[in-house]
Design a protein around this motif. Structure first.
Motif, PDB file in Angstrom:
ATOM      1  N   ASN A   9       0.817  -1.221   0.000  1.00  0.00           N
ATOM      2  CA  ASN A   9       0.000   0.000   0.000  1.00  0.00           C
ATOM      3  C   ASN A   9       0.850   1.270   0.000  1.00  0.00           C
ATOM      4  OD1 ASN A   9      -2.661  -1.253   0.155  1.00  0.00           O
ATOM      5  ND2 ASN A   9      -2.029  -1.902   2.214  1.00  0.00           N
ATOM      6  N   TRP A  10       2.107   1.132  -0.378  1.00  0.00           N
ATOM      7  CA  TRP A  10       2.966   2.312  -0.405  1.00  0.00           C
ATOM      8  C   TRP A  10       2.695   3.135  -1.657  1.00  0.00           C
ATOM      9  CZ3 TRP A  10       8.682   1.184   1.364  1.00  0.00           C
ATOM     10  CH2 TRP A  10       8.665   0.608   2.659  1.00  0.00           C
ATOM     11  N   GLU A  11       2.846   4.436  -1.495  1.00  0.00           N
ATOM     12  CA  GLU A  11       2.702   5.352  -2.632  1.00  0.00           C
ATOM     13  C   GLU A  11       3.681   6.500  -2.448  1.00  0.00           C
ATOM     14  OE1 GLU A  11      -0.798   7.714  -5.098  1.00  0.00           O
ATOM     15  OE2 GLU A  11      -1.288   6.487  -3.368  1.00  0.00           O
ATOM     16  N   GLU A  19       1.462   5.466   3.087  1.00  0.00           N
ATOM     17  CA  GLU A  19       0.716   4.217   2.991  1.00  0.00           C
ATOM     18  C   GLU A  19      -0.648   4.367   3.658  1.00  0.00           C
ATOM     19  OE1 GLU A  19       2.373   0.945   5.157  1.00  0.00           O
ATOM     20  OE2 GLU A  19       3.046   2.190   6.838  1.00  0.00           O
ATOM     21  N   LYS A  20      -1.581   3.589   3.142  1.00  0.00           N
ATOM     22  CA  LYS A  20      -2.911   3.508   3.752  1.00  0.00           C
ATOM     23  C   LYS A  20      -3.066   2.102   4.310  1.00  0.00           C
ATOM     24  CE  LYS A  20      -6.694   3.023   1.342  1.00  0.00           C
ATOM     25  NZ  LYS A  20      -7.874   3.268   0.487  1.00  0.00           N
ATOM     26  N   ILE A  21      -3.242   2.030   5.631  1.00  0.00           N
ATOM     27  CA  ILE A  21      -3.301   0.747   6.336  1.00  0.00           C
ATOM     28  C   ILE A  21      -4.733   0.478   6.760  1.00  0.00           C
ATOM     29  CG2 ILE A  21      -2.427  -0.556   8.311  1.00  0.00           C
ATOM     30  CD1 ILE A  21      -0.142   1.584   8.412  1.00  0.00           C
ATOM     31  N   LEU A 342      -5.721   3.949   8.369  1.00  0.00           N
ATOM     32  CA  LEU A 342      -4.745   4.932   8.803  1.00  0.00           C
ATOM     33  C   LEU A 342      -3.881   5.323   7.617  1.00  0.00           C
ATOM     34  CD1 LEU A 342      -3.287   6.496  11.138  1.00  0.00           C
ATOM     35  CD2 LEU A 342      -1.737   4.531  11.297  1.00  0.00           C
ATOM     36  N   ILE A 343      -3.833   6.626   7.342  1.00  0.00           N
ATOM     37  CA  ILE A 343      -2.919   7.154   6.323  1.00  0.00           C
ATOM     38  C   ILE A 343      -1.735   7.767   7.062  1.00  0.00           C
ATOM     39  CG2 ILE A 343      -2.628   8.840   4.486  1.00  0.00           C
ATOM     40  CD1 ILE A 343      -5.632   8.656   3.972  1.00  0.00           C
ATOM     41  N   ARG A 344      -0.541   7.360   6.673  1.00  0.00           N
ATOM     42  CA  ARG A 344       0.634   7.890   7.353  1.00  0.00           C
ATOM     43  C   ARG A 344       1.830   7.898   6.408  1.00  0.00           C
ATOM     44  NH1 ARG A 344       3.487   3.299  11.213  1.00  0.00           N
ATOM     45  NH2 ARG A 344       3.670   1.664   9.626  1.00  0.00           N
ATOM     46  N   ALA A 402      12.464  -1.086  12.713  1.00  0.00           N
ATOM     47  CA  ALA A 402      11.487  -1.346  11.657  1.00  0.00           C
ATOM     48  C   ALA A 402      10.374  -2.266  12.151  1.00  0.00           C
ATOM     49  CB  ALA A 402      12.187  -1.970  10.448  1.00  0.00           C
ATOM     50  N   ALA A 403      10.727  -3.226  13.003  1.00  0.00           N
ATOM     51  CA  ALA A 403       9.707  -4.109  13.580  1.00  0.00           C
ATOM     52  C   ALA A 403       8.707  -3.303  14.396  1.00  0.00           C
ATOM     53  CB  ALA A 403      10.372  -5.170  14.444  1.00  0.00           C
ATOM     54  N   GLY A 404       9.207  -2.313  15.141  1.00  0.00           N
ATOM     55  CA  GLY A 404       8.307  -1.474  15.918  1.00  0.00           C
ATOM     56  C   GLY A 404       7.374  -0.661  15.045  1.00  0.00           C
ATOM     57  N   CYS A 405       7.834  -0.264  13.845  1.00  0.00           N
ATOM     58  CA  CYS A 405       7.003   0.565  12.964  1.00  0.00           C
ATOM     59  C   CYS A 405       6.035  -0.261  12.123  1.00  0.00           C
ATOM     60  CB  CYS A 405       7.899   1.384  12.036  1.00  0.00           C
ATOM     61  SG  CYS A 405       8.972   2.541  12.913  1.00  0.00           S
ATOM     62  N   ALA A 406       6.299  -1.573  11.995  1.00  0.00           N
ATOM     63  CA  ALA A 406       5.425  -2.426  11.184  1.00  0.00           C
ATOM     64  C   ALA A 406       4.086  -2.610  11.872  1.00  0.00           C
ATOM     65  CB  ALA A 406       6.093  -3.780  10.955  1.00  0.00           C
ATOM     66  N   THR A 407       3.031  -2.742  11.069  1.00  0.00           N
ATOM     67  CA  THR A 407       1.684  -2.872  11.630  1.00  0.00           C
ATOM     68  C   THR A 407       1.098  -4.262  11.427  1.00  0.00           C
ATOM     69  OG1 THR A 407       0.763  -1.994   9.569  1.00  0.00           O
ATOM     70  CG2 THR A 407       1.173  -0.418  11.356  1.00  0.00           C
ATOM     71  N   THR A 408       1.812  -5.165  10.789  1.00  0.00           N
ATOM     72  CA  THR A 408       1.343  -6.539  10.619  1.00  0.00           C
ATOM     73  C   THR A 408       2.259  -7.477  11.376  1.00  0.00           C
ATOM     74  OG1 THR A 408       2.615  -6.778   8.582  1.00  0.00           O
ATOM     75  CG2 THR A 408       0.334  -6.067   8.365  1.00  0.00           C
ATOM     76  N   VAL A 409       1.643  -8.474  11.996  1.00  0.00           N
ATOM     77  CA  VAL A 409       2.385  -9.387  12.860  1.00  0.00           C
ATOM     78  C   VAL A 409       3.434 -10.164  12.077  1.00  0.00           C
ATOM     79  CG1 VAL A 409       2.187 -11.387  14.396  1.00  0.00           C
ATOM     80  CG2 VAL A 409       0.471  -9.565  14.483  1.00  0.00           C
TER      81      VAL A 409
END
Length: 848
Positions: A9-11, A19-21, A342-344, A402-409
């Motif tokens: 979902n990166w742009e 990205e839109k999550i 979430l858009i971030r 990067a693990a902390g910033c990721a939103t998928t397990v």
């Protein structure tokens, strides 16, 4: 949260990845709601907080009254439906304060603060002039760097009023200056919190104004080439006080709130007013490409993400349903009818690892881990490249972050595995960062589960803080989730916070018997210091469960909390008992003072008599501070003898005769009630003496309050011999005592003539030695000699020695034919007086 790939979902906008999550598919009850922006007021608490919804009456009909605010979690699951008790309540604005409490602004300018259970915590009323005109628009916003909450309102007279802190004791609306030509609603406006006041920036008649209590001035956007017509939409970044302006011709201008610094200007090619416009994230430096503006048009079913930079780019996407935009610390939350997104901006650690073609150490380590899992020799090659650059520690750190910033397990696990793989190649590895991140991710993933509905990014988690998360869980009554997190994260004071709130909630909501509630709390919490039973008891008292409160206070281990709580409940007898058991004299003193204030003397005495330690302390305290209180206490307790004795001690301070006589009569009655006959007789005599002293006051001053002896002494010294003799007879003073008193008084005043007359008046009942002694004491040897011959020879010898007449002493000793007396004279003379020594020795020889 979903399990898509890291770049799905990166742009890219202005060389920055967004990205839109998809956070949640919303609950069915939410999906069935009509979420039109035109008829709904919605407020979302920051950092993945609760969602509040109510009907936007101001856009429908003033004849409709909305008496409900529904609160949902972030997954759209209903948490509470608050029924508003106030009739004809028209809600103009809805928001959340810094403590995640619901804030309502009504059409009469009232500001209400509710907790999420629907309890009114505070209420501020506007002045009558605002109530009469009505409020047509309002905004709720953070002030004082986000620690307080402010409110701005626009009234029907088109005047602005602001309140910088709704929780202040003196909270009230301040009037702002009038804006020239403003006889209709502005096309747009926003609040700008300043250090000491709140400014309003508004667009009126194609002009921009900034207004505060002191005045109003026109603003001109710097270097604007595109803005034309009115500014029809605004959005403020409250962290940095930057502003985005959207004009009627579709132009977007972004810069500082004073309009002197421009960051970008862009033609959106959308002349219609956007439904919403929000800042994507909060950033410190607006001169970089790190920020974006998200705008939505419900009428056109689309939204745009516009990057802020000199070379402006935007991304346009179409909406499947109406949506609401809400600013977050690191993005924009998008709440729609069926989804929560979430858009971030993609965090830099994720870009470093997952950007196509990235050669960052973290990206190489991630690829090495994947090749290792595939049992490929390429893993060693990647590791060798990292080690050649001596950057394995950097690679591990990038993967952890990067693990902390990721939103998928799945991505989190892959990155943590890569970090763990890289740590095997470090000689002096500190595991603290790695362990802390693993624990944080576990907590974030637990609370993000659908039934809990608290979706947090890593940045939001740190903005909220771990203790803030625990408090949110407690407010949502998710105690069974909060306790494991407290223990897992080792949060100081967390267990006490959770258990205390659980116990208070049990007290508040349970319909069980008091005993069953108390047993349930004790079984769960125990009798240690894990919670404050005093706080729980206070909650029980608040809800009318006094017996339960008393039961709970039995388990409070801190007397300093237990005893005051009992006193607030008016259980003074129990409070006194607990204070005695504590051994704390200050606490005991506090209870006694409270009892003395709130009870009648009879009630106080009755309660105190059963506690001997407390009574002893009270007696000691009164004896040091106020003896009168102790006198009254003893009298009320029927301890008449003790009361009388204490009253006697107070007599010296009573100078007025009438008051003294009255006190003595009270003392006499107390002795009478105690059946102390001797004391009654003595007190009667004191009363008679006081009355006689009052009668003599015209002849001699300072006589009141003297004892009988002192009274006689004073009368004799003042030569009032007749009055003295009369007093002697009235109070039956014996001859011996009276002669002693008179001799002393006459010699003290050196009235030698009267003394000689008195000595010759009749035979002295005390002899004449006192005459000699008092004359010697007052240094009159001549007068002493007059009375020496009238005393026995043994005394004569000593008196002559005392007045330095040893020769006469020797003659008397010889006439007495006493060797002992001669020896006493010889000892007094000493060997230095040879003549007298020889004489005395000759006297001794003549007697032998």
């Amino acid at each position: 949260m979903d399990t898509e790939g890291p770049r799905d979902n990166w742009e890219v906008i202005n060389d920055v990845f967004y990205e839109k999550i998809k956070v949640y598919d919303m609950d069915l009850e939410w999906v069935n709601k009509d979420l039109s922006l035109s008829n709904i007021l919605m407020a979302v608490a920051p950092n993945g907080g609760l969602i509040a919804i109510t009907l936007d009456v101001k856009n429908i009909s003033r004849s409709i009254n909305m008496h409900s605010v529904k609160i949902y979690n972030a997954a759209g699951i209903l948490f509470n439906d608050i029924n508003l008790k106030y009739e004809r309540l028209v809600i103009i604005a809805l928001g959340w304060n810094a403590n995640e409490q619901l804030v309502l602004v009504t059409d009469i300018g009232s500001v209400y603060v509710y907790d999420i259970d629907g309890t009114v915590l505070s209420h501020v009323s506007a002045k009558s002039s605002i109530q009469d005109i009505k409020v047509i628009d309002a905004k709720i916003f953070p002030t004082y760097n986000g620690s307080r909450t402010g409110v701005a309102i626009l009234t029907g007279s088109y005047r602005f009023h602001t309140m910088s802190d709704i929780h202040s004791e003196n909270a009230n609306f301040r009037d702002l200056a009038h804006i020239p030509g403003m006889d209709h609603p502005p096309s747009s406006w926003e609040a700008l919190p300043q250090e000491r006041s709140i400014e309003i920036i508004t667009s009126v008649n194609n002009k921009l104004y900034v207004v505060d209590p002191a005045g109003c001035s026109e603003l001109f956007p710097r270097r604007s080439n595109l803005l034309q017509g009115s500014i029809i939409e605004m959005s403020v970044c409250y962290k940095t006080l930057d502003i985005a302006l959207f004009s009627a011709n579709g132009a977007l201008w972004v810069g500082s709130s004073d309009l002197q610094n421009i960051y970008t200007e862009f033609d959106t090619e959308m002349p219609n007013r956007p439904s919403q416009m929000e800042w994507c994230g909060t950033f410190d430096c607006m001169m970089t490409t790190s920020a974006a503006i998200v705008m939505s048009w419900e009428s056109s079913s689309c939204y745009k993400i516009i990057g802020i930079s000199p070379e402006v780019e935007c991304s346009e996407q179409f909406l499947e349903s109406p949506m609401f935009l809400f600013n977050e610390v690191d993005g924009v939350r998008v709440i729609g009818a069926t989804t929560h997104e979430l858009i971030r901006r993609v965090p830099e650690p994720l870009v470093s690892v997952f950007r196509v073609g990235s050669t960052q150490p973290g990206a190489l380590l991630y690829d090495a881990q994947r090749e290792f899992d595939a049992e490929s020799h390429k893993a060693t090659d990647y590791v060798q490249v990292i080690n050649d650059k001596n950057m394995m520690d950097t690679a591990v750190d990038q993967c952890i972050r990067a693990a902390g910033c990721a939103t998928t397990v799945s991505i989190q696990k892959a990155l943590i595995s890569a970090a763990s793989y890289g740590r095997g190649y470090l000689e002096n590895d500190n595991p603290e960062h790695f362990v802390e991140m693993c624990k944080t991710l576990r907590v974030m993933n637990d609370v993000a589960k659908y039934r809990f509905g608290i979706p947090l990014t890593y940045k939001q988690f740190h903005e909220l803080t771990v203790m803030g998360l625990i408090k949110r869980l407690v407010r949502m009554r998710l105690y069974y989730l909060a306790i494991p997190i407290v223990n897992y994260m080792s949060i100081p004071g967390g267990s006490k916070l959770v258990l205390s709130h659980w116990a208070m909630d049990r007290v508040k909501r349970s319909m069980e018997s008091d005993q069953d509630i108390a047993n349930a709390i004790i079984d769960k919490v125990g009798t240690g210091e894990d919670i404050s039973y005093a706080d729980v008891a206070r909650e029980a008292t608040k809800h009318g469960k006094t017996n339960l409160a008393i039961k709970l206070l039995d388990y409070e281990t801190r007397s300093a909390e237990q005893v005051p709580a009992l006193m607030r409940m008016q259980k003074l007898d129990i409070a006194l008992e607990k204070a005695i058991d504590s051994g704390d004299v200050d606490l005991l003193h506090t209870v006694l003072v409270t009892m003395e204030t709130k009870l009648t003397p009879r009630e106080f005495t009755s309660m105190l008599k059963d506690y001997r330690i407390a009574e002893a302390w009270y007696a000691k305290w009164c004896s040091l501070t106020d003896t009168g209180k102790l006198v009254d206490h003893y009298y009320t307790q029927d301890k008449f003898y003790d009361s009388a004795l204490l009253s006697i001690q107070q007599l010296d301070a009573i100078l007025a005769t009438d008051s003294r006589i009255k006190s003595l009569e009270e003392i006499q009655r107390s002795f009478t009630k105690s059946m102390s006959e001797t004391e009654v007789k003595l007190t009667k005599e004191e009363i008679a003496l006081a009355k006689r002293q009052e009668a003599l006051k015209s002849k001699v001053t300072s006589i009141n309050g003297l004892t009988l002896n002192d009274t006689l002494d004073l009368l004799i010294q003042r030569s009032l011999f007749g009055e003295a003799d009369s007093v002697r007879k009235e109070f039956k003073v014996s001859d011996r005592k009276y002669w002693w008193l008179k001799v002393k008084a006459l010699t003290a005043t050196r009235n030698w003539v009267e003394l000689e007359k008195f000595a010759g008046s009749k035979k002295s009942p005390i002899g004449y030695a006192p005459f000699v002694e008092e004359c010697i004491k007052n240094r009159n040897k001549v007068e002493a000699i007059k009375y020496i011959n009238r005393v026995p020879k043994e005394q004569q010898v000593q008196f002559y020695i005392d007045i330095d007449m040893p020769e006469q002493a020797a003659i008397v000793a010889k006439s007495a034919k006493s060797l002992d007396l001669l020896n006493s004279v010889l000892n007094a003379v000493g060997p230095q007086n040879k003549v007298l020594t020889e004489t005395i020795n000759s006297f001794k020889n003549s007697l032998s």
